[in-house]
Scaffold this active site. Structure first.
Site, short mmCIF file in Angstrom:
data_model
loop_
_atom_site.label_atom_id
_atom_site.label_comp_id
_atom_site.label_asym_id
_atom_site.label_seq_id
_atom_site.Cartn_x
_atom_site.Cartn_y
_atom_site.Cartn_z
N GLY A 51 0.83 -1.20 0.00
CA GLY A 51 0.00 0.00 0.00
C GLY A 51 0.86 1.25 0.00
O GLY A 51 2.06 1.19 0.31
N CYS A 78 5.43 -6.03 1.61
CA CYS A 78 5.80 -4.62 1.60
C CYS A 78 5.12 -3.89 2.78
O CYS A 78 5.50 -4.09 3.92
CB CYS A 78 5.45 -3.99 0.25
N TYR A 79 4.10 -3.07 2.54
CA TYR A 79 3.39 -2.41 3.63
C TYR A 79 2.87 -3.44 4.64
O TYR A 79 2.87 -3.19 5.85
CB TYR A 79 2.25 -1.58 3.06
N HIS A 165 8.12 -7.54 -3.75
CA HIS A 165 6.81 -7.92 -4.30
C HIS A 165 6.92 -9.25 -5.07
O HIS A 165 7.31 -9.27 -6.24
CB HIS A 165 6.27 -6.82 -5.22
N GLU A 167 4.52 -10.96 -6.18
CA GLU A 167 3.39 -11.12 -7.10
C GLU A 167 3.65 -10.57 -8.49
O GLU A 167 2.88 -10.85 -9.43
CB GLU A 167 2.13 -10.47 -6.51
N ASP A 223 -18.48 -12.77 -21.34
CA ASP A 223 -18.93 -12.84 -19.95
C ASP A 223 -20.38 -13.27 -19.83
O ASP A 223 -20.71 -14.20 -19.08
CB ASP A 223 -18.73 -11.49 -19.26
N LYS A 364 -10.95 -12.40 -16.51
CA LYS A 364 -11.40 -12.76 -17.86
C LYS A 364 -10.82 -14.09 -18.34
O LYS A 364 -11.54 -14.90 -18.93
CB LYS A 364 -11.02 -11.64 -18.83
#
Length: 508
Positions: A51, A78-79, A165, A167, A223, A364
């Protein structure tokens, strides 16, 4: 089930994607979510996102402190790591040297979080604060040149923190680090698959609906088509699909819906010609948010009319996806609302239906995999995403029948030429936008003052971020020449080279 608490990081959705790619289900919840609400979901572990805030400021977002006493494994990123450090009595301060970009991680303890990770690996840093003093009971697991505590742990409590990070794609071994947390710390199993999702969703729909009839908003896009097929598997002939011809579709859209779905649904496929009523409601409207809300409201009005004619319908199926929710209503922590999606924040405050949104927590690419398992045709599943408000938000400024036709013809040419160049499957989206300006040109030795079309093509995985596509010059040349020659009223074509962020994929 893993719960991710969102503290406003631009990467929070990427954490969710990495967890799901490991075949473990997860949901993103606001950082304020109470421990009771979290435990209601029966998670096996918690991940605290990054964040933009500093934990030592009074206004810094903080979670329910009881989450750290719940004996659930926790991974702070991180945060999130800085929150852990501060909560347990350590000290966080502004870093002497901020780290933004690549760094080399030196791993000191190659167990638990760093099993199967080399002693030195590249990672991605993005922080201006750092842990200065570790809390009692915590040990350093790894360091970088500027961060002596780049990864920490209290192994007895199963609490871990990483300053980098894992991710993002710039941390190549990030998926393995996340998998280590999931499988070695949380003792999860890779059970969340397309098959298990379909089975669970079918059961949930059957339990909610019972023997009642259901209406489905079917546009013919990926969708809504997957949502319709999924609910049809659950309740069969209790489902009625309504395709609204509002005049804002791509060329040939209604005909495609009738061809693909007509043979399966028969008289339970209802096509409503509502072109004039949508144009009437949009007359004179230029604000993008106003357009979205008008279109969302008018959709519901059409569905309500059809429901009255059928009788006894109180359920409406929509193909809402996770990015729609994230961008529309800011449910996942302090992230700002980007735009109102007509099928989320654009709905009227008083709804005559209860919503069924079976894809609400999917991205998606996950939806496409579900559709493939449901045996939907490739001509539906492989189509580029198309916004719910349709061409109304690709006509910048006032929406009229004439302006819609201009952008519809240009859009058809873009798709044809992208397919001709064998680029369609490699792009997330490619489309045309009608700009609210005119430009001077010369055609046939005469001065012209006509419309400008912008061409947009992007590459993406989940629409949360996107890069502009470097289309071959010859393909761009063919697109521009055809639009100028074939779309009467256009004398200039420009190409959009903006990425998301800072731009969004759609112009409105």
């Amino acid at each position: 089930m893993i719960v991710i608490l969102d503290f406003g990081s631009q990467y929070t959705q990427l954490i969710a994607r990495k967890v799901r790619e490991a075949k473990v289900y997860c949901e993103i919840l606001p950082f304020r979510t109470s421990l009771a609400e979290i435990l209601y979901k029966h998670p096996t572990g918690l991940i605290l996102s990054g964040g933009p805030s500093s934990v030592y400021t009074p206004e810094a977002p903080r979670p329910d402190p009881q989450i750290f006493e719940a004996r659930l494994p926790v991974l702070g990123i991180c945060y999130g790591m800085q929150l852990i450090t501060q909560h347990f009595g350590g000290k966080v301060k502004k870093a002497l040297e901020r780290e933004y970009g690549p760094a080399e991680l030196v791993v000191r303890h190659r167990d638990s979080l760093f099993q199967r990770i080399a002693p030195r690996v590249p990672v991605w840093m993005s922080h201006g604060d750092a842990a200065e003093v570790l809390p009692p009971g915590f040990v350093p697991l790894a360091r970088t040149k500027n961060s002596p505590y780049a990864a920490i742990a209290d192994p007895d409590r199963g609490i871990f923190g990483v300053q980098f990070h894992p991710e993002v794609s710039h941390t190549p071994r990030g998926p393995q680090i996340i998998a280590n947390f999931l499988f070695r710390v949380c003792h999860e199993r890779p059970r969340w698959t397309t098959k298990s999702f379909i089975q669970q969703t079918v059961q949930e729909v059957q339990q909610r609906v019972g023997s009642q009839q259901v209406l489905c908003a079917l546009s013919g896009g990926v969708d809504s088509s997957v949502a319709a097929a999924l609910v049809h598997r659950a309740i069969g002939d209790q489902l009625y699909c309504v395709s609204v011809n509002h005049g804002l579709q791509r060329a040939g859209e209604i005909e495609r819906v009738e061809r693909v779905f007509g043979r399966h649904l028969g008289d339970r496929l209802i096509v409503v010609d509502a072109r004039q009523r949508f144009l009437d409601r949009l007359r004179g409207v230029q604000d993008p948010e106003a357009k979205r809300k008008i279109i969302g409201s008018e959709f519901i009005a059409v569905f309500e009319e059809q429901a009255r004619q059928i009788g006894g319908i109180r359920w409406l199926v929509q193909g809402t996806l996770y990015p729609d929710v994230i961008e529309s209503v800011s449910v996942n922590g302090p992230s700002a609302t980007i735009k109102t999606h007509h099928n989320v924040g654009g709905l009227p405050p008083r709804m005559p239906f209860a919503l069924i949104e079976p894809l609400r927590f999917l991205f998606k690419d996950e939806v496409r995999r579900v559709g493939k398992s449901l045996k939907l045709p490739a001509e539906i599943l492989n189509r580029h995403p198309f916004p719910g408000p349709g061409l109304a938000i690709r006509v910048l400024g006032e929406v009229t029948a004439e302006r819609l036709e201009l952008v519809r013809q240009a859009d058809r040419i873009v798709e044809e030429e992208v397919r001709r160049a064998s680029l369609y499957e490699h792009l997330w989206q490619a489309f045309a936008v009608l700009l609210p300006v005119k430009s001077v040109g010369v055609m046939g030795d005469e001065r012209t003052y006509e419309h400008v079309i912008a061409v947009r093509a992007v590459e993406s995985v989940d629409a949360m971020t996107a890069d502009w596509a470097k289309l071959p010059p010859e393909a761009l040349g063919r697109i521009a020449n055809r639009i100028i020659n074939e779309v009467k009223g256009v004398n200039r074509v420009v190409y959009d080279v903006s990425s998301k962020p800072p731009a969004t994929i759609e112009w409105e």
